[in-house]
Design an enzyme around this catalytic site. Structure first.
Site, mmCIF file in Angstrom:
data_model
loop_
_atom_site.group_PDB
_atom_site.id
_atom_site.type_symbol
_atom_site.label_atom_id
_atom_site.label_comp_id
_atom_site.label_asym_id
_atom_site.label_seq_id
_atom_site.Cartn_x
_atom_site.Cartn_y
_atom_site.Cartn_z
ATOM 1 N N THR A 373 0.834 -1.186 0.000
ATOM 2 C CA THR A 373 0.000 0.000 0.000
ATOM 3 C C THR A 373 0.876 1.246 0.000
ATOM 4 O OG1 THR A 373 -0.173 -0.478 2.360
ATOM 5 C CG2 THR A 373 -2.160 -0.770 1.084
ATOM 6 N N THR A 391 -4.001 1.561 -2.430
ATOM 7 C CA THR A 391 -3.424 0.232 -2.637
ATOM 8 C C THR A 391 -3.794 -0.372 -3.983
ATOM 9 O OG1 THR A 391 -3.230 -1.987 -1.650
ATOM 10 C CG2 THR A 391 -5.392 -0.954 -1.581
ATOM 11 N N VAL A 392 -2.924 -1.239 -4.490
ATOM 12 C CA VAL A 392 -3.285 -2.207 -5.539
ATOM 13 C C VAL A 392 -3.146 -3.622 -4.980
ATOM 14 C CG1 VAL A 392 -2.769 -0.755 -7.536
ATOM 15 C CG2 VAL A 392 -0.938 -2.165 -6.527
ATOM 16 N N ASP A 415 -8.132 -10.360 -1.090
ATOM 17 C CA ASP A 415 -8.458 -9.961 0.277
ATOM 18 C C ASP A 415 -9.773 -10.552 0.772
ATOM 19 O OD1 ASP A 415 -6.153 -8.575 0.559
ATOM 20 O OD2 ASP A 415 -7.039 -6.591 0.767
#
Length: 574
Positions: A373, A391-392, A415
């Site tokens: 992040t 974030t990616v 996630d």
């Protein structure tokens, strides 16, 4: 506003960088500055400078956050950018606060069992890509709070993408760790390699397609992405790679405006991000547990750290009951996390001479772990404040760069929790609250935080570093507000982490890209081991950006801004 303005922005950045860096040669560290008017702390110096110039020319803290985020998406695309998402916490000088949730969402064609137990499909590749939300959130924040023209905020990043930027040592480290993914993807390979080899630190990197994309966004706003040619090109690239993202997913993406969570603890008011972020509520639970001991919550460093670790384990046990509030009723869980009485009961289960197995802390579910992040902390002239984490997810997200747009695409689907029948009996099951549903947002550890004292702005803090963010942000906060360390020392202090599962204390022991060595002292490690903690060294950790508002230093107060040296960035202010 075009060519002359573009040249001005580029020249400005390169003229200002040496001026800011000279602080180091005068005997102070460039990672800390003192400013009277406004300050920007990011993990890249050029982006801090771009944000500062926005403030200097009359921009709101949100304007600076937008410009800095666009910049970070160019120079630090391994960690953030247009292909990802973010949480933005805003606190106006008049006391109004808002939480903008621009978290990525599962595509409409996503389903709970879409990976059929294959975790690798969830972690990398086209099926790991969720609908990006960052641009929609930045544009909404600007429409609600911005003072400067949108184009003014986008152009500096466009110039960096077109004219090139130097590969930083930290970005090179991320490239090294993702070498195979970069070499396997044509989009990434075209940007980050030359003659089949990774670009090196100091090499100039250009992303012409991203520059074109940013140019369209500068002219047409977020519509060009969510309902225009950029989105069409992006979706075509994702589907060609085997993904399920559609134009409809982009068109139906919504930024969620949420009420910040808040709590009063240690004589301060903490503002944090509500779910689907678990960071704010988890941090407040930790603080409420530690407050039961009174300051400084222990008469020795090792006892204080032991108590922090135990509080952290309790927070991780509870957090996995959280999820996207549009899909899960987590109001009772949030109420518990914010409750001093709940914290008091948990404190009774903590013993100063021992620790316990993970199951002792009552966690019903296995953990999920988010990854890379980037965090930005900003305070403007009027003392409006922004704490934003972008974030990616993993380094370079899905490890796919859209060749038509130059955008690195997230792997945020990783996630979510994934049902599986193949697990060890010693590991709890995955959390149903975080199972995949179409257009659902996955649970996050991001912890953007704003601190108030007597209803006045006192600090802005947050961190990058995946599941370790909760611990890192809380430690920096405690170092300053509980232990009395100055802002730089609060960030420089070696850190420790625990994620409940595995039942291991990870402690910093690494030399960063700029040569600083961080290591938890041996005597503290030995004392923790005597209490039963299992320790493991970690060559990495969180990257924290911290701004403290010194309220007693004049009518508006001085701003002390720190960018974490672990990543090589530095702040800017005036």
């Amino acid at each position: 506003m075009s060519s002359s303005f573009n040249l001005f922005c580029t020249v400005l950045v390169f003229l200002l960088l040496p001026a800011i860096s000279t602080q180091e040669s005068e005997g102070t560290r460039r990672e800390v500055i003192v400013a009277r008017h406004g300050a920007v702390a990011t993990d890249d110096g050029s982006c801090s400078v771009i944000g500062m110039e926005v403030l200097r020319t009359g921009g709101h803290a949100v304007d600076a956050a937008v410009a800095a985020a666009f910049c970070l998406g160019v120079v630090n695309s391994a960690s953030s950018g247009l292909g990802g998402g973010a949480f933005m916490l805003i606190r106006q000088a008049n006391g109004k606060a808002q939480a903008l949730d621009m978290r990525e969402t599962a595509p409409a064609e996503a389903s709970q069992d879409m990976y059929a137990g294959n975790a690798s499909l969830k972690a990398t590749g086209a099926l790991s890509i969720a609908t990006p939300g960052e641009l929609a959130g930045l544009h909404k924040a600007w429409k609600d709070y911005g003072k400067l023209p949108w184009e003014r905020l986008v152009r500096p990043a466009e110039n960096l993408a077109r004219r090139g930027f130097k590969i930083s040592p930290y970005l090179y480290m991320q490239m090294e760790k993702t070498r195979s993914g970069i070499l396997a993807d044509k989009g990434l390979r075209d940007i980050f390699t030359s003659n089949g080899e990774l670009l090196r630190p100091g090499d100039i990197c250009r992303n012409m397609k991203l520059a074109e994309t940013l140019g369209k966004i500068a002219r047409y706003g977020s519509e060009a992405f969510y309902n225009g040619s950029i989105g069409v090109d992006l979706v075509r690239d994702v589907q060609s790679a085997g993904g399920i993202l559609t134009i409809s997913d982009l068109k139906k993406y919504e930024v969620k405006v949420r009420e910040p969570i808040s709590a009063k603890v240690l004589g301060l008011e903490i503002l944090g991000m509500p779910p689907p972020s678990s960071g704010g509520a988890s941090m407040i639970l930790m603080l409420n547990i530690l407050a039961q001991y009174g300051l400084p919550f222990g008469n020795s460093s090792d006892l204080r750290i032991h108590r922090q670790i135990e509080a952290l384990k309790h927070a991780f046990a509870v957090r996995m009951n959280l999820g996207d509030p549009d899909f899960v009723d987590e109001s009772e869980v949030v109420a518990d996390l914010l409750s001093p009485k709940f914290a008091e009961e948990l404190k009774k289960t903590i013993f100063d001479n021992m620790t316990f197995d993970s199951s002792y802390y009552g966690g019903r579910w296995n953990q999920t772990f988010d990854h890379g992040t980037s965090h930005v902390s900003i305070v403007d002239v009027e003392r409006n404040a922004v704490s934003m984490t972008n974030t990616v997810n993993s380094y370079f997200g899905s490890q796919i760069l859209s060749p038509s747009t130059g955008i690195v695409l997230n792997n945020e689907m990783d996630d979510f929790s994934m049902p599986t029948g193949n697990r060890s009996k010693s590991v709890p099951p995955p959390a149903p609250a975080n199972f995949i549903r179409p257009r659902k947002r996955p649970l996050s550890s991001m912890t953007p935080t704003i601190v108030l004292k007597d209803e006045k702005l006192k600090a802005v803090v947050g961190a990058s570093g995946g599941a370790m963010i909760i611990a890192g942000t809380t430690e920096v906060f405690l170092n300053h507000f509980a232990l009395g360390m100055d802002p730089l020392s609060s960030v420089m202090a070696p850190r420790f982490y625990h994620e409940l599962i595995p039942n291991t204390v990870f402690y910093e022991n690494w030399t960063t890209v700029i040569g600083d060595h961080f290591e938890v002292p041996a005597d503290i490690r030995a004392a923790l081991q005597k209490r039963g903690h299992v320790l493991e060294s970690l060559a990495g950790g969180t990257i924290c950006q911290f701004i403290v508002h010194e309220l007693d230093s004049g009518s508006m107060g001085e701003l002390v801004a720190v960018s974490d040296p672990r990543k090589g960035g530095f702040p800017a202010g005036f």
